[in-house]
Design an enzyme around this catalytic site. Structure first.
Site, mmCIF file in Angstrom:
data_model
loop_
_atom_site.group_PDB
_atom_site.id
_atom_site.type_symbol
_atom_site.label_atom_id
_atom_site.label_comp_id
_atom_site.label_asym_id
_atom_site.label_seq_id
_atom_site.Cartn_x
_atom_site.Cartn_y
_atom_site.Cartn_z
ATOM 1 N N GLY A 58 0.855 -1.386 -0.107
ATOM 2 C CA GLY A 58 0.382 -0.111 -0.202
ATOM 3 C C GLY A 58 1.007 1.511 0.502
ATOM 4 O O GLY A 58 1.772 1.083 -0.517
ATOM 5 N N GLU A 59 0.823 2.239 0.451
ATOM 6 C CA GLU A 59 1.748 3.328 1.157
ATOM 7 C C GLU A 59 2.181 2.718 2.768
ATOM 8 O O GLU A 59 1.644 3.480 3.328
ATOM 9 C CB GLU A 59 0.679 4.065 0.745
ATOM 10 C CG GLU A 59 1.651 5.544 -0.198
ATOM 11 C CD GLU A 59 2.878 5.239 -0.771
ATOM 12 O OE1 GLU A 59 2.220 4.603 -1.815
ATOM 13 O OE2 GLU A 59 3.379 5.670 -1.247
ATOM 14 N N SER A 60 3.036 3.363 2.806
ATOM 15 C CA SER A 60 3.676 3.070 3.980
ATOM 16 C C SER A 60 3.570 4.635 5.150
ATOM 17 O O SER A 60 3.347 4.017 6.617
ATOM 18 C CB SER A 60 5.690 2.490 4.421
ATOM 19 O OG SER A 60 6.513 3.556 3.437
ATOM 20 N N CYS A 89 6.228 -4.906 1.077
ATOM 21 C CA CYS A 89 6.394 -4.124 0.186
ATOM 22 C C CYS A 89 6.129 -2.842 1.388
ATOM 23 O O CYS A 89 7.080 -2.519 1.582
ATOM 24 C CB CYS A 89 5.036 -3.755 -1.156
ATOM 25 S SG CYS A 89 5.812 -2.742 -2.464
ATOM 26 N N ARG A 116 12.650 3.655 -0.271
ATOM 27 C CA ARG A 116 11.523 3.059 -0.757
ATOM 28 C C ARG A 116 11.945 3.566 -1.677
ATOM 29 O O ARG A 116 12.835 4.466 -2.537
ATOM 30 C CB ARG A 116 10.535 4.198 -0.110
ATOM 31 C CG ARG A 116 10.396 4.462 1.807
ATOM 32 C CD ARG A 116 9.761 5.851 2.306
ATOM 33 N NE ARG A 116 8.022 5.093 0.950
ATOM 34 C CZ ARG A 116 7.464 6.913 1.603
ATOM 35 N NH1 ARG A 116 7.733 6.950 1.911
ATOM 36 N NH2 ARG A 116 6.018 6.770 0.602
ATOM 37 N N ILE A 144 5.153 -3.372 -7.227
ATOM 38 C CA ILE A 144 4.244 -1.952 -7.539
ATOM 39 C C ILE A 144 5.835 -0.791 -7.320
ATOM 40 O O ILE A 144 5.249 -0.803 -5.317
ATOM 41 C CB ILE A 144 3.415 -2.141 -7.424
ATOM 42 C CG1 ILE A 144 2.920 -3.658 -8.083
ATOM 43 C CG2 ILE A 144 2.498 -1.043 -7.176
ATOM 44 C CD1 ILE A 144 1.484 -4.280 -7.729
ATOM 45 N N ARG A 145 6.327 -0.130 -7.274
ATOM 46 C CA ARG A 145 6.514 0.688 -6.899
ATOM 47 C C ARG A 145 7.039 0.363 -5.380
ATOM 48 O O ARG A 145 7.216 0.833 -4.410
ATOM 49 C CB ARG A 145 5.924 1.995 -6.111
ATOM 50 C CG ARG A 145 5.369 3.110 -7.017
ATOM 51 C CD ARG A 145 4.033 3.910 -6.441
ATOM 52 N NE ARG A 145 2.472 3.411 -6.046
ATOM 53 C CZ ARG A 145 2.308 2.890 -4.631
ATOM 54 N NH1 ARG A 145 3.128 3.897 -4.195
ATOM 55 N NH2 ARG A 145 1.135 2.255 -4.919
ATOM 56 N N HIS A 180 5.064 -8.302 -4.653
ATOM 57 C CA HIS A 180 3.258 -8.671 -3.933
ATOM 58 C C HIS A 180 3.644 -10.117 -4.097
ATOM 59 O O HIS A 180 2.678 -10.718 -5.209
ATOM 60 C CB HIS A 180 2.361 -7.845 -4.771
ATOM 61 C CG HIS A 180 2.546 -6.677 -4.181
ATOM 62 N ND1 HIS A 180 1.448 -6.218 -3.249
ATOM 63 C CD2 HIS A 180 3.275 -5.267 -4.257
ATOM 64 C CE1 HIS A 180 1.722 -4.660 -3.624
ATOM 65 N NE2 HIS A 180 2.879 -4.333 -3.652
ATOM 66 N N GLU A 182 0.824 -11.931 -2.726
ATOM 67 C CA GLU A 182 -0.537 -12.128 -3.182
ATOM 68 C C GLU A 182 -1.425 -11.984 -4.476
ATOM 69 O O GLU A 182 -2.431 -12.288 -4.883
ATOM 70 C CB GLU A 182 -1.298 -11.365 -1.906
ATOM 71 C CG GLU A 182 -1.767 -10.521 -2.014
ATOM 72 C CD GLU A 182 -0.217 -8.526 -2.450
ATOM 73 O OE1 GLU A 182 1.055 -9.583 -2.155
ATOM 74 O OE2 GLU A 182 -0.439 -7.818 -2.524
HETATM 75 N N1 GLN Z 1 5.872 2.507 -2.542
HETATM 76 C C1 GLN Z 1 5.470 2.186 -1.446
HETATM 77 C C2 GLN Z 1 5.985 2.990 0.016
HETATM 78 O O1 GLN Z 1 6.752 3.740 -0.034
HETATM 79 C C3 GLN Z 1 4.992 0.818 -1.865
HETATM 80 C C4 GLN Z 1 4.849 0.382 -2.707
HETATM 81 C C5 GLN Z 1 3.683 -0.886 -1.924
HETATM 82 O O2 GLN Z 1 3.007 -1.086 -1.295
HETATM 83 N N2 GLN Z 1 3.123 -1.508 -3.551
HETATM 84 O O3 GLN Z 1 4.998 2.378 0.945
#
Ligand code: GLN
Length: 216
Positions: A58-60, A89, A116, A144-145, A180, A182
């Site tokens: 997700g987004e930390s 992630c 990150r 993903i990112r 990921h 999952e």
């Molecule tokens: N870029 C996100 C972060 O810095 C992590 C990306 C992800 O969980 N797919 O938190």
């Protein structure tokens, strides 16, 4: 007296998925397929009923905001210090002892420095297939990112790498992936975590049994 170690070893573990943000439903489904009972964890008190936990991607930064606002961070910190936890992630970022690019707070249980968004914005998402230490041949890995694990401590075991950097690691009761698992159909990574949780439960019940027999 029943053999609790054996009973625990074959039991279906209840594994929480932190469900305040990110792709928790896909993890819950993956856990089901890997032989565990998933439990969506939205409140700190729900941690008491689970044998292990997945912190999803997700987004930390958003995770941290929610966790700090809801007073969840302290309970989570306590949980990850002693119970099996798998961070994927953003979850991997949250578990690390040091976060860079930029620096941010973390739970600090995985002896690693994590950067990150380390692969840039243009090529931030990719699917690769690579070798791992898991049995069964190459594994699909969806990034993903993704963050990059730039440094690991001596106690961290590397299960897979990308371009020479660890992407799947274990340290005692902690597991982390920068991809990921999952989102792929292959369930080997989740099965590995379910095994880790089972081993942990068996060991905990063995040490309870030993301390019971000492006090009786
Ligand atoms: N870029 C996100 C972060 O810095 C992590 C990306 C992800 O969980 N797919 O938190």
């Amino acid at each position: 007296m029943p053999n609790t170690t054996q009973a625990q070893g074959t039991a279906t573990p209840r594994i929480g998925v932190l469900a305040i943000q990110g792709d928790y439903d896909a993890h819950a489904q993956a856990l089901r397929e890997a032989g565990a009972e998933p439990v969506l964890v939205r409140k700190p008190e729900e941690l008491a009923g689970v044998d292990g936990l997945i912190i999803p991607g997700g987004e930390s930064t958003t995770f941290l905001k929610f966790l700090e606002r809801d007073g969840f961070l302290g309970s989570l910190q306590e949980f990850v210090r002693s119970k099996p936890t798998f961070g994927t992630c953003a979850g991997c970022i949250l578990l690390a002892t040091e976060v860079r690019h930029p620096a941010q707070a973390s739970l600090g249980v995985l002896d690693a420095t994590v950067e990150r968004n380390a692969y840039g914005r243009q090529i931030d998402s990719t699917i690769q297939t690579g070798e791992t230490r898991l049995p069964g041949g190459p594994l699909e890995m969806v990034y993903i990112r993704a963050p990059r694990v730039a440094r690991i401590g001596d106690g961290v075991r590397v299960l897979a790498e990308r371009d020479g950097f660890p992407v799947l690691v274990e340290q005692g009761h902690i597991m982390a992936a920068t991809f990921h698992p999952e989102l792929s159909e292959d369930r080997r990574v989740h099965r590995r975590f379910v095994e880790l949780v089972r081993d942990w439960m068996a060991r905990a019940s063995e040490s309870n049994r030993q301390s019971d027999s000492k006090t009786s």
